[in-house]
Design a protein around this motif. Structure first.
Motif, short mmCIF file in Angstrom:
data_model
loop_
_atom_site.label_atom_id
_atom_site.label_comp_id
_atom_site.label_asym_id
_atom_site.label_seq_id
_atom_site.Cartn_x
_atom_site.Cartn_y
_atom_site.Cartn_z
N HIS A 50 1.58 2.82 -3.33
CA HIS A 50 0.48 3.40 -4.11
C HIS A 50 -0.26 4.47 -3.30
CE1 HIS A 50 1.14 -0.66 -5.80
NE2 HIS A 50 0.89 -0.07 -6.95
N GLU A 94 -8.64 -3.61 -4.48
CA GLU A 94 -7.28 -3.15 -4.29
C GLU A 94 -7.26 -1.81 -3.56
OE1 GLU A 94 -5.04 -3.05 -7.85
OE2 GLU A 94 -4.99 -5.23 -8.10
N ILE A 113 -6.30 8.56 -0.06
CA ILE A 113 -6.17 7.46 0.89
C ILE A 113 -5.71 7.97 2.25
CG2 ILE A 113 -4.88 5.36 1.42
CD1 ILE A 113 -4.83 4.73 -1.55
N ARG A 118 -5.88 -0.99 0.28
CA ARG A 118 -4.90 0.06 0.57
C ARG A 118 -5.41 1.01 1.64
NH1 ARG A 118 -4.10 1.12 -5.83
NH2 ARG A 118 -2.94 -0.81 -6.30
N ALA A 148 0.83 -1.21 0.00
CA ALA A 148 0.00 0.00 0.00
C ALA A 148 0.86 1.26 0.00
CB ALA A 148 -0.93 -0.01 1.21
#
Length: 442
Positions: A315, A379, A320, A383, A312
């Motif tokens: 990315h 995905e 996030i 994350r 994670a």
């Protein structure tokens, strides 16, 4: 596993290394979760590449599911009705009002910050990140500076909310197209995962508790095998639900309640043996299972660092990180504040309770289960879960000692005033003992 025996060597080395330094580390802000997660990142794809989810999904899921099942069983087993009587308004409000509001807030906040996810995927984000894990900030609930009402309230909340989130998680996952659970439909999942699994858990737990008590009363089993018997009941309830295509987690959680209730219903028969050393050992039948769960939980944080957090970190984006920070603050603290309105608890207490809602094992396991479904959006969901739990491990762990001291100092000063604090309402004895990997009181 990728890396073969080297992965096992790394796990053993980290566990042994933390064990020999555990007392020294207990006086610092460095927690066991930090240590195991950090070394997990080191042995994952970002580091030595000994462990990754693509090649090691089977062993990883077995480990984390076993750990969560044992934690659910022992948490439920060690809850007592007296824990929710005196001062029980606090966990009752946090669980009955705060928990649903937290799931809803997490769902709604994910909508603008995580574009591309469907409504049910957004709902899963809210459910996966709702349970708290008191072990990540152990000092916050063990420090004698903190009022007993607050310590035991946070402890009881943490022990119960992972099980209470399970129905939401199971139903949201079943509603998500493309998942294994969706093939049976929400109605089928409701029947098997909620109704059937609950019934199986009740039956196995109650029968197991009665059988153990009967064998103890007759002197048929040794304390060691009494401990092993508890492990068999926990494993049996989980496995029976799985083979009937239900939820092993729900069955294990319910079995813990039923097992404990069956033992307590015959407690009077044990009083005549209370001076016996053997009986004293048997009075804590869950010790072995609790200790095993603590060890497996530590290894789960190692696995988490390798297979979720490490990838994670490659990315990261502002959405996030923003959601993770808001999840640990607004999504947790606002529902807590709303749930405690009218409780007469002072603002510092409400803020303390709101902050110490760390995310841990349950979120890791739920996140991995969703990621393994291999449907669109998982995905990103994985994350978000990884970064949120990773930040929680860091922020809640590092702040536990300092904030418990600061809050304790405020409480001492406020309690010396002329007005009696609601925080000083008598609280029951603790729900469970800290495990061998827990940080001692500061």
């Amino acid at each position: 596993m990728s890396g073969g025996a080297w992965t096992d060597v790394a796990m053993a080395a980290v566990t042994a290394g933390y064990a020999v330094c555990s007392r020294r580390l207990s006086s610092s802000p460095v927690t066991s979760a930090m240590v195991f997660t950090g070394f997990g990142v080191l042995i994952g794809p970002l580091g030595l590449d000994l462990l990754d989810l693509e090649h090691d999904a089977g062993p990883v899921l077995t480990l984390v599911e076993t750990a969560l099942a044992l934690v659910l069983f022992t948490d439920a087993m060690t809850v007592r009705r007296r824990d929710l009587r005196s001062g029980g308004f606090l966990p009752a409000r946090l669980l009955g009002i705060g928990l649903p509001l937290t799931i809803g807030a997490g769902w709604l906040l994910a909508w603008p910050l995580l574009p591309g996810l469907t409504a049910w995927e957004l709902a899963l984000v809210g459910a996966v990140l709702a349970p708290t894990d008191a072990a990540l900030g152990r000092t916050a609930i063990t420090s004698p500076r903190v009022p007993a009402l607050v310590r035991h309230g946070l402890n009881a909340e943490s022990g119960l909310n992972d099980g209470m989130v399970l129905p939401f998680f199971v139903l949201f996952l079943a509603a998500l197209p493309g998942t294994t659970a969706s093939e049976e439909g929400v109605a089928g999942i409701f029947w098997r995962a909620l109704v059937l699994s609950t019934a199986l858990g009740l039956a196995v737990g109650w029968f197991g508790g009665r059988l153990l008590q009967s064998a103890r009363a007759r002197g048929w089993l040794t304390p060691v095998w009494g401990q092993v018997f508890v492990l068999a009941v926990a494993a049996g309830s989980y496995a029976l639900a799985v083979v009937t295509e239900g939820s092993g987690f729900i069955a294990a959680w319910v079995a813990g309640f039923a097992f404990s209730a069956a033992l307590r219903s015959s407690a009077a028969q044990e009083e005549s043996h209370e001076d016996s050393r053997e009986a004293k050992s048997a009075d804590r039948p869950a010790d072995f299972v609790e200790n095993l769960a603590e060890l497996l939980t530590a290894l789960c944080f190692l696995v988490f660092g390798a297979v979720l957090l490490g990838p994670a970190l490659e990315h990261l984006n502002w959405r996030i990180v923003a959601y993770a920070l808001l999840s640990l603050t607004v999504v947790r603290m606002l529902p807590v504040a709303l749930s405690l309105m009218g409780s007469r608890l002072r603002p510092p207490t409400v803020a303390y309770i709101g902050w110490f809602g760390p995310r841990g094992l349950a979120s890791i396991v739920f996140g991995l289960l969703v990621v393994e479904e291999h449907v669109a959006g998982v995905e990103l969901l994985g994350r978000v879960v990884a970064i949120t739990v990773g930040l929680s491990i860091l922020l809640h762990g590092m702040s536990a000692v300092a904030l418990s001291h600061r809050y304790g100092a405020w409480h001492t000063a406020a309690a010396a005033g002329p007005v009696k604090l609601r925080e000083d309402t008598p609280a029951p004895a603790g729900r469970r003992r800290p495990g061998p990997l827990d940080e001692p009181e500061q």
